[in-house]
Design a protein around this motif. Structure first.
Motif, PDB file in Angstrom:
ATOM      1  N   GLY A 203       0.817  -1.214   0.000  1.00 38.24           N
ATOM      2  CA  GLY A 203       0.000   0.000   0.000  1.00 38.24           C
ATOM      3  C   GLY A 203       0.849   1.262   0.000  1.00 38.24           C
ATOM      4  N   SER A 204       0.323   2.321  -0.614  1.00 39.48           N
ATOM      5  CA  SER A 204       1.073   3.569  -0.663  1.00 39.48           C
ATOM      6  C   SER A 204       0.140   4.770  -0.645  1.00 39.48           C
ATOM      7  CB  SER A 204       1.971   3.637  -1.906  1.00 39.48           C
ATOM      8  OG  SER A 204       1.190   3.752  -3.083  1.00 39.48           O
ATOM      9  N   VAL A 205       0.665   5.892  -0.175  1.00 43.22           N
ATOM     10  CA  VAL A 205      -0.020   7.176  -0.254  1.00 43.22           C
ATOM     11  C   VAL A 205       0.975   8.204  -0.772  1.00 43.22           C
ATOM     12  CG1 VAL A 205      -1.649   6.693   1.613  1.00 43.22           C
ATOM     13  CG2 VAL A 205       0.536   7.787   2.139  1.00 43.22           C
ATOM     14  N   THR A 206       0.473   9.185  -1.495  1.00 41.89           N
ATOM     15  CA  THR A 206       1.311  10.281  -1.978  1.00 41.89           C
ATOM     16  C   THR A 206       0.758  11.595  -1.465  1.00 41.89           C
ATOM     17  OG1 THR A 206       1.865   9.067  -3.989  1.00 41.89           O
ATOM     18  CG2 THR A 206       2.298  11.417  -3.990  1.00 41.89           C
ATOM     19  N   LEU A 207       1.620  12.364  -0.816  1.00 45.37           N
ATOM     20  CA  LEU A 207       1.274  13.679  -0.293  1.00 45.37           C
ATOM     21  C   LEU A 207       1.965  14.745  -1.124  1.00 45.37           C
ATOM     22  CD1 LEU A 207       1.948  12.940   3.487  1.00 45.37           C
ATOM     23  CD2 LEU A 207      -0.245  12.794   2.301  1.00 45.37           C
ATOM     24  N   ARG A 208       1.295  15.872  -1.323  1.00 50.85           N
ATOM     25  CA  ARG A 208       1.889  17.010  -2.027  1.00 50.85           C
ATOM     26  C   ARG A 208       2.051  18.161  -1.046  1.00 50.85           C
ATOM     27  NH1 ARG A 208      -1.967  18.505  -6.197  1.00 50.85           N
ATOM     28  NH2 ARG A 208      -1.010  16.880  -7.469  1.00 50.85           N
ATOM     29  N   ALA A 209       3.277  18.645  -0.880  1.00 45.56           N
ATOM     30  CA  ALA A 209       3.537  19.767   0.020  1.00 45.56           C
ATOM     31  C   ALA A 209       3.009  21.051  -0.600  1.00 45.56           C
ATOM     32  CB  ALA A 209       5.029  19.890   0.296  1.00 45.56           C
ATOM     33  N   GLU A 210       2.118  21.726   0.108  1.00 48.36           N
ATOM     34  CA  GLU A 210       1.544  22.982  -0.393  1.00 48.36           C
ATOM     35  C   GLU A 210       2.236  24.208   0.189  1.00 48.36           C
ATOM     36  OE1 GLU A 210      -0.313  22.659  -2.802  1.00 48.36           O
ATOM     37  OE2 GLU A 210      -1.415  20.767  -2.645  1.00 48.36           O
ATOM     38  N   GLN A 211       3.174  23.991   1.097  1.00 47.18           N
ATOM     39  CA  GLN A 211       4.057  25.033   1.601  1.00 47.18           C
ATOM     40  C   GLN A 211       5.423  24.379   1.823  1.00 47.18           C
ATOM     41  OE1 GLN A 211       2.617  27.923   4.530  1.00 47.18           O
ATOM     42  NE2 GLN A 211       0.763  26.671   4.775  1.00 47.18           N
ATOM     43  N   ASP A 212       6.457  25.194   2.052  1.00 43.74           N
ATOM     44  CA  ASP A 212       7.741  24.641   2.474  1.00 43.74           C
ATOM     45  C   ASP A 212       7.544  24.011   3.853  1.00 43.74           C
ATOM     46  OD1 ASP A 212       8.800  25.717   0.165  1.00 43.74           O
ATOM     47  OD2 ASP A 212       9.788  27.400   1.178  1.00 43.74           O
ATOM     48  N   LEU A 213       7.935  22.749   4.003  1.00 43.93           N
ATOM     49  CA  LEU A 213       7.586  22.003   5.202  1.00 43.93           C
ATOM     50  C   LEU A 213       8.797  21.324   5.835  1.00 43.93           C
ATOM     51  CD1 LEU A 213       4.369  20.106   4.003  1.00 43.93           C
ATOM     52  CD2 LEU A 213       4.468  22.197   5.375  1.00 43.93           C
ATOM     53  N   GLU A 267      -2.977  33.526   0.157  1.00 35.44           N
ATOM     54  CA  GLU A 267      -2.845  34.889   0.695  1.00 35.44           C
ATOM     55  C   GLU A 267      -1.544  35.039   1.466  1.00 35.44           C
ATOM     56  OE1 GLU A 267      -5.689  37.947   3.120  1.00 35.44           O
ATOM     57  OE2 GLU A 267      -5.401  35.948   3.971  1.00 35.44           O
ATOM     58  N   LEU A 268      -1.229  34.055   2.324  1.00 37.40           N
ATOM     59  CA  LEU A 268       0.019  34.122   3.073  1.00 37.40           C
ATOM     60  C   LEU A 268       1.226  34.093   2.139  1.00 37.40           C
ATOM     61  CD1 LEU A 268       1.637  33.983   5.753  1.00 37.40           C
ATOM     62  CD2 LEU A 268       1.544  31.506   5.531  1.00 37.40           C
ATOM     63  N   LEU A 269       1.201  33.181   1.174  1.00 36.53           N
ATOM     64  CA  LEU A 269       2.335  33.072   0.267  1.00 36.53           C
ATOM     65  C   LEU A 269       2.519  34.349  -0.551  1.00 36.53           C
ATOM     66  CD1 LEU A 269       1.806  29.403  -0.930  1.00 36.53           C
ATOM     67  CD2 LEU A 269       3.559  30.238   0.632  1.00 36.53           C
ATOM     68  N   ALA A 270       1.406  34.971  -0.988  1.00 39.81           N
ATOM     69  CA  ALA A 270       1.492  36.205  -1.761  1.00 39.81           C
ATOM     70  C   ALA A 270       2.128  37.317  -0.947  1.00 39.81           C
ATOM     71  CB  ALA A 270       0.097  36.616  -2.233  1.00 39.81           C
ATOM     72  N   SER A 271       1.833  37.366   0.362  1.00 34.91           N
ATOM     73  CA  SER A 271       2.430  38.396   1.210  1.00 34.91           C
ATOM     74  C   SER A 271       3.927  38.215   1.356  1.00 34.91           C
ATOM     75  CB  SER A 271       1.755  38.386   2.593  1.00 34.91           C
ATOM     76  OG  SER A 271       2.132  37.245   3.334  1.00 34.91           O
ATOM     77  N   LYS A 272       4.425  37.019   1.071  1.00 38.33           N
ATOM     78  CA  LYS A 272       5.863  36.716   1.124  1.00 38.33           C
ATOM     79  C   LYS A 272       6.491  36.766  -0.263  1.00 38.33           C
ATOM     80  CE  LYS A 272       6.783  33.139   3.730  1.00 38.33           C
ATOM     81  NZ  LYS A 272       6.669  31.761   4.273  1.00 38.33           N
ATOM     82  N   GLY A 273       5.711  37.154  -1.262  1.00 36.55           N
ATOM     83  CA  GLY A 273       6.244  37.253  -2.611  1.00 36.55           C
ATOM     84  C   GLY A 273       6.279  35.958  -3.371  1.00 36.55           C
ATOM     85  N   VAL A 274       5.497  34.942  -2.890  1.00 40.50           N
ATOM     86  CA  VAL A 274       5.469  33.638  -3.547  1.00 40.50           C
ATOM     87  C   VAL A 274       4.175  33.525  -4.332  1.00 40.50           C
ATOM     88  CG1 VAL A 274       5.466  31.149  -3.198  1.00 40.50           C
ATOM     89  CG2 VAL A 274       6.816  32.618  -1.691  1.00 40.50           C
ATOM     90  N   ARG A 275       4.275  33.143  -5.603  1.00 40.18           N
ATOM     91  CA  ARG A 275       3.097  32.990  -6.443  1.00 40.18           C
ATOM     92  C   ARG A 275       2.899  31.524  -6.813  1.00 40.18           C
ATOM     93  NH1 ARG A 275       1.067  37.694  -8.381  1.00 40.18           N
ATOM     94  NH2 ARG A 275       2.332  39.565  -8.122  1.00 40.18           N
TER      95      ARG A 275
END
Length: 275
Positions: A203-213, A267-275
């Protein structure tokens, strides 16, 4: 080979170069012998022993695949936003905001600030996971197996997560309840928790990081596992470069609650200049 002298110890250590074991990190990760066909550039390749732990800082957009090769792994997972350790996985909000106590593909792992830390992209286990019980503790493992210290034969999940945290500048106060993958729990009609065990090998799962973690993982038996022996088999971890979920992706608009969490993140990422 004698190791009583500095020279002997050095020669012994150098003689281990090139030695391979089943449970070890592969460095560089691109040397992993059988990369997933969909993978981009591999950045993390490791097999974690039963009763072991691992940790890694990953970039936004990284996809992380956890696999249970033998059927008795249990990956207890914590996530912290890199550089913002106070924003971390919140299992209670992950459950209640999405109106669902059972983790499956398409669900989001949410932070204590209503933002998306990671999305669950694929799952081949039919939801054999747990968002309710967290991991084992020193007290529970000592009572059950005779010891729960991190270097014992039956280390507790929280003790291992403490070690992983310390290696990333975190301390025990930064460790909330974790999620568990590959060992399932359901809630019965009377409210009791029922352990459903593993979906079986592979069995397997795949996670996608939506922020630097910062990712912390302990591979130990689930606290509700009824077997008297400490049973934990290796966990495979592979991660590769990809891209974060973007507007227009079906996952972004799958539910109103999820869309709001993605907007909060954007919104948080945009305030840090990340698009």
């Amino acid at each position: 080979m004698a190791t009583a002298t500095t020279y002997g110890a050095r020669d012994h250590a150098r003689a281990q170069a090139g030695t391979e074991a089943r449970t070890m990190p592969v460095v560089p990760a691109t040397d992993w012998p059988d990369p997933p066909c969909e993978a981009g550039h591999l950045v993390w390749a490791e097999t974690v022993a039963g009763g072991g732990y691992t940790h890694r800082a990953v970039a936004r957009g990284t996809e992380i695949r956890l696999t249970d090769p033998d059927g008795d792994a249990c990956a207890h997972l914590l996530l912290h936003v890199a550089g913002r350790p106070w924003e971390r996985l919140n299992t209670a909000d992950t459950v209640k905001v999405q109106w669902n106590a059972y983790l499956r593909a398409g669900q989001l792992l949410l932070s204590s600030h209503g933002r998306v830390l990671a999305s669950l992209v694929t799952d081949t286990t039919d939801g054999r996971h747990d968002a309710l019980c967290a991991t084992s503790t020193l007290a529970t493992n000592t009572a059950r197996y005779g010891d729960g210290a991190p270097h014992s034969a039956s280390p507790a999940g929280r003790e291992l997560l403490k070690l992983a945290a310390l290696k990333n500048g975190l301390d025990p106060r930064d460790l909330p309840p974790s999620l568990s993958f590959f060992q399932g729990v359901v809630v019965r009609e009377d409210g009791a928790l029922e352990f459903t065990g593993s979906a079986g090998p592979g069995g397997s799962v795949t996670l996608r990081a939506e922020q630097d973690l910062t990712v912390l993982i302990a591979n130990v038996p689930h606290p509700l596992d009824p077997r008297p022996e400490y049973t934990s088999t290796p966990l495979e971890v592979l991660a590769w470069t990809a891209g974060p979920t973007a507007p227009g992706d079906p996952l972004w608009d799958a539910t109103p609650e999820g869309r709001r969490a993605f907007l909060n993140t954007a919104e948080l990422l945009a305030s840090k200049g990340v698009r």
